[in-house]
Motif scaffolding. Structure first.
Motif, PDB file in Angstrom:
ATOM      1  N   HIS A 225      70.927  37.335 -38.567  1.00  0.00           N
ATOM      2  CA  HIS A 225      70.557  36.176 -37.912  1.00  0.00           C
ATOM      3  C   HIS A 225      71.664  35.236 -38.029  1.00  0.00           C
ATOM      4  O   HIS A 225      72.453  35.339 -38.793  1.00  0.00           O
ATOM      5  CB  HIS A 225      69.550  35.508 -39.199  1.00  0.00           C
ATOM      6  N   GLY A 226      71.747  34.443 -36.867  1.00  0.00           N
ATOM      7  CA  GLY A 226      72.453  33.427 -36.716  1.00  0.00           C
ATOM      8  C   GLY A 226      72.721  32.390 -37.645  1.00  0.00           C
ATOM      9  O   GLY A 226      71.604  32.159 -38.276  1.00  0.00           O
ATOM     10  N   GLY A 227      73.665  31.578 -37.725  1.00  0.00           N
ATOM     11  CA  GLY A 227      73.656  30.583 -38.982  1.00  0.00           C
ATOM     12  C   GLY A 227      74.908  29.920 -39.473  1.00  0.00           C
ATOM     13  O   GLY A 227      76.132  30.855 -39.221  1.00  0.00           O
TER      14      GLY A 227
ATOM     15  N   ASN B 174      69.119  31.905 -33.077  1.00  0.00           N
ATOM     16  CA  ASN B 174      68.150  30.966 -33.124  1.00  0.00           C
ATOM     17  C   ASN B 174      68.200  30.244 -31.801  1.00  0.00           C
ATOM     18  O   ASN B 174      69.231  29.369 -31.860  1.00  0.00           O
ATOM     19  CB  ASN B 174      68.312  30.115 -34.589  1.00  0.00           C
TER      20      ASN B 174
ATOM     21  N   HIS C 260      63.465  32.988 -32.224  1.00  0.00           N
ATOM     22  CA  HIS C 260      64.640  33.693 -32.114  1.00  0.00           C
ATOM     23  C   HIS C 260      64.799  34.585 -30.937  1.00  0.00           C
ATOM     24  O   HIS C 260      63.958  34.946 -30.315  1.00  0.00           O
ATOM     25  CB  HIS C 260      64.820  34.749 -33.455  1.00  0.00           C
TER      26      HIS C 260
ATOM     27  N   GLY D 272      70.563  27.117 -35.708  1.00  0.00           N
ATOM     28  CA  GLY D 272      70.644  26.897 -36.945  1.00  0.00           C
ATOM     29  C   GLY D 272      71.876  26.159 -37.318  1.00  0.00           C
ATOM     30  O   GLY D 272      71.877  25.329 -38.152  1.00  0.00           O
TER      31      GLY D 272
ATOM     32  N   SER E   7      71.609  22.586 -36.064  1.00  0.00           N
ATOM     33  CA  SER E   7      70.715  21.832 -36.662  1.00  0.00           C
ATOM     34  C   SER E   7      71.049  21.517 -38.144  1.00  0.00           C
ATOM     35  O   SER E   7      70.481  20.511 -38.762  1.00  0.00           O
ATOM     36  CB  SER E   7      69.215  21.997 -36.711  1.00  0.00           C
TER      37      SER E   7
ATOM     38  N   ARG F 115      65.680  19.536 -35.488  1.00  0.00           N
ATOM     39  CA  ARG F 115      65.266  20.935 -36.153  1.00  0.00           C
ATOM     40  C   ARG F 115      65.900  21.972 -35.096  1.00  0.00           C
ATOM     41  O   ARG F 115      66.175  21.686 -34.098  1.00  0.00           O
ATOM     42  CB  ARG F 115      63.812  20.984 -36.478  1.00  0.00           C
ATOM     43  N   SER F 116      65.852  23.172 -35.765  1.00  0.00           N
ATOM     44  CA  SER F 116      66.349  24.524 -34.969  1.00  0.00           C
ATOM     45  C   SER F 116      65.390  24.380 -33.823  1.00  0.00           C
ATOM     46  O   SER F 116      65.731  24.990 -32.803  1.00  0.00           O
ATOM     47  CB  SER F 116      66.221  25.789 -35.694  1.00  0.00           C
ATOM     48  N   THR F 117      64.230  24.157 -33.940  1.00  0.00           N
ATOM     49  CA  THR F 117      63.068  24.396 -32.992  1.00  0.00           C
ATOM     50  C   THR F 117      62.656  23.103 -32.253  1.00  0.00           C
ATOM     51  O   THR F 117      61.803  23.125 -31.268  1.00  0.00           O
ATOM     52  CB  THR F 117      61.741  24.894 -33.494  1.00  0.00           C
ATOM     53  N   SER F 118      63.384  22.009 -32.493  1.00  0.00           N
ATOM     54  CA  SER F 118      62.773  20.947 -31.924  1.00  0.00           C
ATOM     55  C   SER F 118      63.078  20.862 -30.381  1.00  0.00           C
ATOM     56  O   SER F 118      64.221  21.402 -30.105  1.00  0.00           O
ATOM     57  CB  SER F 118      63.268  19.447 -32.462  1.00  0.00           C
ATOM     58  N   ALA F 119      62.622  20.151 -29.573  1.00  0.00           N
ATOM     59  CA  ALA F 119      62.911  19.872 -28.070  1.00  0.00           C
ATOM     60  C   ALA F 119      64.170  19.478 -27.835  1.00  0.00           C
ATOM     61  O   ALA F 119      64.605  19.752 -26.527  1.00  0.00           O
ATOM     62  CB  ALA F 119      61.803  19.318 -27.312  1.00  0.00           C
TER      63      ALA F 119
ATOM     64  N   ARG G 280      55.387  31.531 -33.768  1.00  0.00           N
ATOM     65  CA  ARG G 280      54.861  30.217 -34.309  1.00  0.00           C
ATOM     66  C   ARG G 280      54.717  29.206 -33.215  1.00  0.00           C
ATOM     67  O   ARG G 280      54.682  28.133 -33.302  1.00  0.00           O
ATOM     68  CB  ARG G 280      56.411  29.708 -34.969  1.00  0.00           C
TER      69      ARG G 280
END
Lengths: 563, 181
Positions: free
Chosen positions: A114-116, A150, A156, A181, A184, A197-201, A236
């Protein structure tokens, strides 16, 4: 199977971009994107060099076959999604994963931790030498260094490169600048604090810049090739249809596909059978604030579940995958293990502090089988890739060109597909991932040869293929709505039953008569154990999904142009 | 009694059930029988909003402080358009949203026939995903129900589960991926 065409045109790409703007050392992402823009290299220009231009754009010019048929090619089995102790939620040494992959028949693997923040700071420098050592001790397995990225604004993805002088530098720069990651995480915690967030637009532009950055590394010659596959895309609901289209358009040589089937296939084994009793693929989520609103559970379907072990985007005929293919847009599917912690293996996670060291440390052998969600690489999921040779770049070119079959539980050993014009047009024809052409009104022949399993899978059973579905739909060109995710014209046009007594290779033929318009076709097959009344896969039940009794393969499409 | 909408400040990337708990805690002391979360997507980044049907007095300033964001009360004067006002309207009209609190919820913590779910609560229908639901079919709630508002109705989406029962499509603790990204 040759991909000479690719190599040839790749050189052209080099010539086109030759110029003063090229500076291999300058990998600052925004400047790369800007120079590419200034150089006039739009997405379409790159697409041409990759042989990946949508059918509609050919106009009246005769088409050039892509992935020409060369008789029986070789398949190389692999897995592009594998974790090690350098992921906070995983545990194995690189060497263990590679040894297990080899033991289970894989020819190539991609290490994708995982990246981060911690991975970028501490893990990369540890995993790179581990991978080098694994290559030396397992010379018959290709071990790619990759990243589970991410994607800013989305899920992912696997990102990987062949070994090269700049591989680690490119991956490091990529992760630091573009991992969701990292982007964010607040500055106080070592991140960039740039995204909600990592997943926000607000991350979506970063995803596009990231992919352009990778493509620029290829165009500038710092790496021969770089690929990205979106992982567990519907889990998700955060990969919107327009994001897939955007990624592909931004970097058509890099963003080439998605997991047709996610890993974690052991997760759905019932507790009564010694399993975790969770959701197959760990697909048990519901919509969240960053989910695409069109992906909502309804009376007819739940996009957040697997279907016959495959992601809903792939499993649904006329669904999201088909909506991309119906545009004439190449987009390939794979199957991976996502191996973190293996079901019934005796190891548990080491005690290292991943946040401060980038590693869980060596796994601890408890001597007691652990109830987990995953399989070893190659144990259940395989991505078969057609390539000229078992070399790092050739296997990646095979994936880039869509010569890929996603297989569960050894339901098939191989597949030889030939699609060709029987009249005027491309009489030699093409194979999986290819593009062929036919004169309007003439016939197109499809010859399918399936290599049935010659031995037992890792459940100890010789699986039996019960049927092969030929799926086809018209190519209708670019969608007006970039968030479209249905292809109403696509359907199963024929189901071939496999005789119960069949052994070795079975052959099926179908002819599309008097073809009037561009279309595409693809294949899937099943053990026939769990089918809806119309022959489709069944939604997997949480806690009651034995993966070995519901096996499928999905082959990538062939596009047929009409001239 | 009025409908109110709010734009709460929420902690990072936590699961939905955790967010629900934070919201309900902020609503402590406010008599509200119907509480939903909504997603407002009109801005550059999606925002979770809240709607609630209030059955008693409410101190709007105190509630806004507890939620950490603006609170709007819908009344006949017509509140100006805002994320909070949109949430209140969506909750009132049951146009969209996932319902965190609803009348009858406390009676549905075990395994109940689908007919009972509808009879004792504000849930209008139990909708099976890919399966028809008969009145006698058992719904195993696991103590966590988050029906959804759609087109003026409150629907409980359920799917087949182990043991021949139906379970809500939304689970309390779905798999948390990769330690929080």
């Amino acid at each position: 199977m040759s991909h000479h065409h690719h190599d040839h045109t790749h050189e052209h790409a080099h010539e086109e971009v030759e110029g003063s703007w090229r500076d291999a050392q300058d990998d600052r992402p925004l400047s790369v994107a800007r120079r590419r823009f200034l150089a006039g290299l739009g997405a379409a220009g790159v697409a041409t060099t990759m042989g990946a231009l949508p059918a509609h754009a050919h106009g009246d010019r005769p088409a050039t076959p892509v992935n020409p048929w060369h008789g029986r090619g070789r398949w190389f089995a692999g897995d592009h999604h594998i974790h090690t102790k350098y992921s906070n939620d995983a545990q194995y040494e690189v060497a263990q994963q590679v040894a297990k992959a080899r033991e289970h028949g894989l020819d190539w693997v991609v290490i994708t931790d995982h990246g981060g923040v911690a991975h970028e700071k501490f893990s990369i420098d540890q995993v790179a030498p581990d991978i080098e050592r694994a290559r030396k001790s397992h010379r018959d397995v290709l071990v790619y260094q990759g990243l589970e990225w991410n994607i800013p604004g989305a899920e992912h993805a696997t990102v990987f490169l062949p070994p090269g002088r700049s591989t680690v530098d490119i991956l490091r720069a990529f992760e630091a600048a573009y991992d969701g990651g990292v982007l964010s995480t607040p500055v106080a915690n070592g991140g960039k604090g740039l995204l909600t967030r990592s997943t926000s637009a607000d991350g979506e532009p970063y995803a596009l810049a990231a992919l352009r950055f990778l493509e620029a590394q290829v165009l500038s010659g710092r790496t021969e090739i770089a690929l990205m596959f979106a992982n567990h895309p519907a889990r998700r609901g955060v990969d919107s249809p327009h994001e897939f289209r955007g990624w592909r358009d931004a970097a058509p040589g890099v963003a080439v596909g998605m997991e047709g089937a996610p890993g974690h296939q052991a997760a759905g084994i019932p507790t009564s059978a010694g399993g975790r009793g969770a959701a197959r693929g760990l697909y048990d989520a519901s919509p969240n604030q960053d989910s695409f609103p069109g992906f909502a559970p309804t009376a007819t379907e739940n996009p957040y579940r697997t279907y016959g072990g495959f992601d809903w985007m792939t499993a649904k005929v006329g669904g999201l995958w088909d909506s991309l293919l119906a545009e004439g847009r190449p987009w390939w599917v794979t199957a991976t293990s996502d191996s973190h912690r293996v079901h019934l293996d005796t190891h548990k996670q080491g005690t290292g502090d991943h946040n401060t060291t980038g590693s869980r440390g060596a796994p601890i052998d408890t001597g007691v089988p652990q109830v987990e969600s995953d399989y070893w690489p190659g144990f259940y999921s395989s991505t078969l890739v057609g390539a000229d040779s078992k070399s790092y770049v050739d296997v990646m070119r095979g994936m880039q060109g869509g010569k890929v079959v996603a297989v569960h539980g050894r339901i098939v050993d191989g597949l030889n597909l030939r699609v060709r014009s029987l009249g005027e047009g491309d009489n030699r024809g093409v194979t999986i991932g290819g593009r062929t052409f036919v004169r309007r009104g003439h016939d197109v022949e499809v010859v399918i040869e399936v290599d049935l399993a010659r031995g037992a899978n890792f459940a100890g059973v010789v699986p039996r293929l019960a049927k092969v579905d030929l799926i086809a739909g018209p190519i209708t060109g670019p969608v007006a709505d970039r968030d479209a995710f249905s292809a109403p014209g696509t359907s199963v046009v024929k189901s071939f039953e496999v005789a119960r007594t069949a052994r070795g290779t079975v052959k099926f033929t179908h002819t599309f008569r008097r073809v009037e318009g561009a279309f595409y076709l693809r294949l899937r097959g099943s053990d026939g154990n769990r089918l809806t009344s119309d022959g489709n896969p069944v939604m997997d039940v949480i806690g009651d999904a034995d993966p070995w009794s519901d096996l499928w393969f999905y082959a990538n499409p062939v596009f047929v142009d009409v001239i | 009694m009025p409908w109110l909408g709010a734009v709460p400040a929420l902690p990072g990337e936590h699961g939905a059930a955790h967010v629900d708990a934070v919201l309900l805690e902020a609503l402590d002391g406010v008599a509200a029988d119907f509480v939903c979360t909504h997603v407002d997507r009109l801005g550059p980044v999606a925002v979770t909003t809240l709607s609630a049907h209030v059955t008693g007095e409410v101190d709007v300033a105190r509630l806004a402080e507890a939620l950490g964001g603006p609170v709007v009360v819908l009344d006949d004067s017509g509140a100006p358009d805002s994320p909070a006002a949109r949430a209140a309207t969506a909750g009132r009209d049951r146009a969209d949203g996932r319902c965190v609190r609803f009348p009858g919820q406390s009676a549905l913590t075990g395994t109940h026939p689908a007919a009972e779910v509808v009879a004792v609560s504000a849930i209008d229908r139990v909708v099976g995903i890919g399966v028809a639901v008969a009145p006698a079919d058992r719904v195993e709630t696991l103590g966590f129900l988050r029906p959804v508002c759609r087109g003026g109705e409150l629907l409980l989406l359920v799917e087949p589960a182990v043991g021949g029962v139906l379970r809500p499509a939304e689970a309390e603790s779905p798999h948390e991926c990769c330690g929080g990204h």
